[in-house]
Design an enzyme around this catalytic site. Structure first.
Site, PDB file in Angstrom:
ATOM      1  CG  ASP A  15      58.781  49.038 108.710  1.00  0.00           C
ATOM      2  OD1 ASP A  15      58.188  49.304 107.814  1.00  0.00           O
ATOM      3  OD2 ASP A  15      59.661  48.216 109.157  1.00  0.00           O
ATOM      4  N   GLY A  17      55.757  54.504 109.974  1.00  0.00           N
ATOM      5  CA  GLY A  17      54.630  55.674 109.162  1.00  0.00           C
ATOM      6  C   GLY A  17      54.772  56.639 108.757  1.00  0.00           C
ATOM      7  CE  LYS A  18      61.392  56.215 106.229  1.00  0.00           C
ATOM      8  NZ  LYS A  18      61.099  54.971 107.453  1.00  0.00           N
ATOM      9  N   GLY A  19      55.141  57.416 105.970  1.00  0.00           N
ATOM     10  CA  GLY A  19      54.827  57.895 104.983  1.00  0.00           C
ATOM     11  C   GLY A  19      53.394  58.703 105.434  1.00  0.00           C
ATOM     12  CG  ASN A  40      64.300  49.383  99.907  1.00  0.00           C
ATOM     13  OD1 ASN A  40      64.245  50.110  98.992  1.00  0.00           O
ATOM     14  ND2 ASN A  40      66.478  49.736 100.375  1.00  0.00           N
ATOM     15  CG  HIS A  43      56.371  54.923 101.975  1.00  0.00           C
ATOM     16  ND1 HIS A  43      56.209  56.287 101.647  1.00  0.00           N
ATOM     17  CD2 HIS A  43      57.144  54.724 103.117  1.00  0.00           C
ATOM     18  CE1 HIS A  43      57.471  56.880 102.301  1.00  0.00           C
ATOM     19  NE2 HIS A  43      58.410  55.691 103.198  1.00  0.00           N
ATOM     20  CB  THR A 124      63.664  44.238 100.537  1.00  0.00           C
ATOM     21  OG1 THR A 124      64.379  44.516  99.833  1.00  0.00           O
ATOM     22  CG2 THR A 124      63.857  44.589 101.980  1.00  0.00           C
ATOM     23  CB  SER A 243      54.476  46.653 103.631  1.00  0.00           C
ATOM     24  OG  SER A 243      55.525  48.085 103.677  1.00  0.00           O
ATOM     25  N   GLY A 246      56.546  40.993 103.633  1.00  0.00           N
ATOM     26  CA  GLY A 246      55.387  40.286 104.207  1.00  0.00           C
ATOM     27  C   GLY A 246      56.280  39.823 105.222  1.00  0.00           C
ATOM     28  NE  ARG A 247      62.141  40.648 105.482  1.00  0.00           N
ATOM     29  CZ  ARG A 247      63.104  40.898 105.472  1.00  0.00           C
ATOM     30  NH1 ARG A 247      64.251  39.819 104.741  1.00  0.00           N
ATOM     31  NH2 ARG A 247      63.125  42.042 104.921  1.00  0.00           N
TER      32      ARG A 247
HETATM   33  P1  IMP Z   1      68.347  46.201 101.296  1.00  0.00           P
HETATM   34  O1  IMP Z   1      67.445  47.534 101.379  1.00  0.00           O
HETATM   35  O2  IMP Z   1      66.887  45.347 100.565  1.00  0.00           O
HETATM   36  O3  IMP Z   1      69.111  46.121 101.159  1.00  0.00           O
HETATM   37  O4  IMP Z   1      67.719  45.646 102.746  1.00  0.00           O
HETATM   38  C1  IMP Z   1      68.596  46.240 104.221  1.00  0.00           C
HETATM   39  C2  IMP Z   1      67.795  46.212 104.736  1.00  0.00           C
HETATM   40  O5  IMP Z   1      67.097  46.697 105.334  1.00  0.00           O
HETATM   41  C3  IMP Z   1      66.753  44.913 105.739  1.00  0.00           C
HETATM   42  O6  IMP Z   1      67.776  44.631 106.859  1.00  0.00           O
HETATM   43  C4  IMP Z   1      65.793  45.200 105.117  1.00  0.00           C
HETATM   44  O7  IMP Z   1      64.726  44.329 105.995  1.00  0.00           O
HETATM   45  C5  IMP Z   1      66.196  47.139 105.805  1.00  0.00           C
HETATM   46  N1  IMP Z   1      65.098  47.579 105.108  1.00  0.00           N
HETATM   47  C6  IMP Z   1      65.197  48.258 103.206  1.00  0.00           C
HETATM   48  N2  IMP Z   1      63.514  48.950 103.300  1.00  0.00           N
HETATM   49  C7  IMP Z   1      63.869  49.264 104.388  1.00  0.00           C
HETATM   50  C8  IMP Z   1      61.334  49.282 104.303  1.00  0.00           C
HETATM   51  O8  IMP Z   1      61.743  50.570 104.141  1.00  0.00           O
HETATM   52  N3  IMP Z   1      61.329  49.244 105.603  1.00  0.00           N
HETATM   53  C9  IMP Z   1      62.083  48.625 107.295  1.00  0.00           C
HETATM   54  N4  IMP Z   1      63.435  48.292 106.679  1.00  0.00           N
HETATM   55  C10 IMP Z   1      63.553  47.986 105.561  1.00  0.00           C
HETATM   56 MG    MG Z   2      57.886  51.452 105.790  1.00  0.00          MG
END
Ligand code: IMP
Ligand code: MG
Length: 337
Positions: A15, A17-19, A40, A43, A124, A243, A246-247
């Site tokens: 998060d 802002g790489k996208g 997961n 962007h 996620t 994104s 929504g958490r």
């Molecule tokens: P998972 O990738 O769904 O297994 O989630 C594992 C951890 O990575 C959790 O803490 C998620 O909130 C976090 N996570 C996964 N993908 C992203 C992303 O794109 N941005 C931020 N956090 C992520």
């Molecule tokens: Mg992101």
């Protein structure tokens, strides 16, 4: 022939802002590739005042570039098709998107397992970990078994390549805050799984953020030792809501030690620090460094401290190799490069 490969990846917990950065740089390349993760990721990019959200499709789609989803990615076919449908409806050429035949497929069973058994890790819920687990058990299903051949990538890359990371250093399976990590290699070296030599790599752009956030639970996330009501306003101003989920994200002032550690560990050639406008709006300029909370009078002073500390302050760090880092700063919806 490959001319060169540049890499964008995150220096924090995602998060950053790489996208947005990838989207701006994409115009200079022939290919834009994803090497890790799946739905997961989220962007958000703004084009001509319109907001677009992608999860698996590389940001090159907005610049009309060839987009590759690499062998290290995991794919939810239904979600990918839906994303393509929306992009196509908005006028983008979805025929540019190709998927590695070796990318793994997320099944309903993976999603069910994730939602039932892994919520304590704050995932996620997209079935990421179970899908990678099956990949490692060598019983997974791959893209070539389920996708029509016109979607499959022939494995070739040529010209100028941009690789965009999903998630970030502290979510990396080997280096992150295990077990509160994701299940893939988020470090820039992971990009080589796309099938090029590390010798082809030129720029390695680490994207950080001027304050820290973490999506999902994480007892290891350095939550504030200094009770600070400003941080809750920061969530609002920075729109710090996942994104994909929504958490509401965990937030803290920038932990500069952690950022320097991430830079040293991952070895970037330059650093972009994003979302400076959010602190400007808040009117508070704080960070923590060497276990102290430091407050600055204005953004300029804070930026100067960060740039100097990153560039010169790594002497004591064994991993730093006396590297000098170029640091630039940017705001949420624009970038200075
Ligand atoms: P998972 O990738 O769904 O297994 O989630 C594992 C951890 O990575 C959790 O803490 C998620 O909130 C976090 N996570 C996964 N993908 C992203 C992303 O794109 N941005 C931020 N956090 C992520
Ligand atoms: Mg992101």
């Amino acid at each position: 022939m490959i001319n060169y490969v540049d890499i964008i990846y995150g220096l924090a917990w995602g998060d950053e802002g790489k996208g947005k950065i990838a989207n701006i740089l994409a115009h200079e390349y022939d290919y834009v590739c994803r090497w890790n993760g799946g739905p997961n990721a989220g962007h958000t990019v703004y084009i001509g005042g319109k907001k677009y959200k992608t999860h698996i499709i590389p940001s090159g789609i907005f610049a009309g570039k060839k987009c590759i989803i690499g062998p290290g990615c995991v794919i939810n076919i239904d979600k990918m098709r839906e994303e393509l449908r929306v992009l196509s409806g908005a006028g983008f050429d979805i025929n540019l998107v190709k998927v590695s035949p070796n990318a793994h497929i997320i099944t309903d069973e993976h999603i069910r397992y994730d939602k039932l058994n892994l919520t304590h890790l704050g995932t996620t819920g997209q079935g990421i970990a179970p899908c990678y687990a099956d990949k490692m058990l060598r019983c997974g299903k791959r893209a070539k078994e389920v996708l029509e051949s016109n979607w499959l990538w022939d494995g070739k890359l040529s010209g100028k390549i941009l690789c965009e990371g999903a998630q970030s250093v502290w979510l990396d399976i080997d280096h992150g805050d295990y077990p509160f990590v994701t299940s893939s290699t988020t470090m820039p070296y992971g990009a080589c799984s796309l099938g090029f030599s590390p010798k082809a790599i030129g720029r390695i752009i680490g994207v950080g953020k001027i304050y820290d956030t973490k999506s999902g639970t994480d007892p290891l996330f350095p939550t504030s030792l200094w009770e600070d009501e400003d941080l809750s306003r920061l969530i609002q101003y920075g729109e710090e809501y996942g994104s994909t989920t929504g958490r509401k994200r965990l937030v803290n002032w920038l932990n500069l030690d952690k950022m320097i550690q991430a830079i040293c560990l991952s070895g970037c050639t330059e650093v972009i620090i994003n979302k400076c406008d959010v602190l400007e709006k808040l009117g508070k300029f704080k960070l923590t460094y060497q276990n102290q909370l430091i407050e600055f009078n204005n953004m300029h002073a804070m930026k100067e401290f960060i740039a100097d500390t990153i560039s010169c302050g790594m002497n004591g760090n064994d991993l730093a190799n006396n590297d000098v880092y170029e640091v630039t700063f940017s705001a949420s919806k624009e970038v200075l490069i």
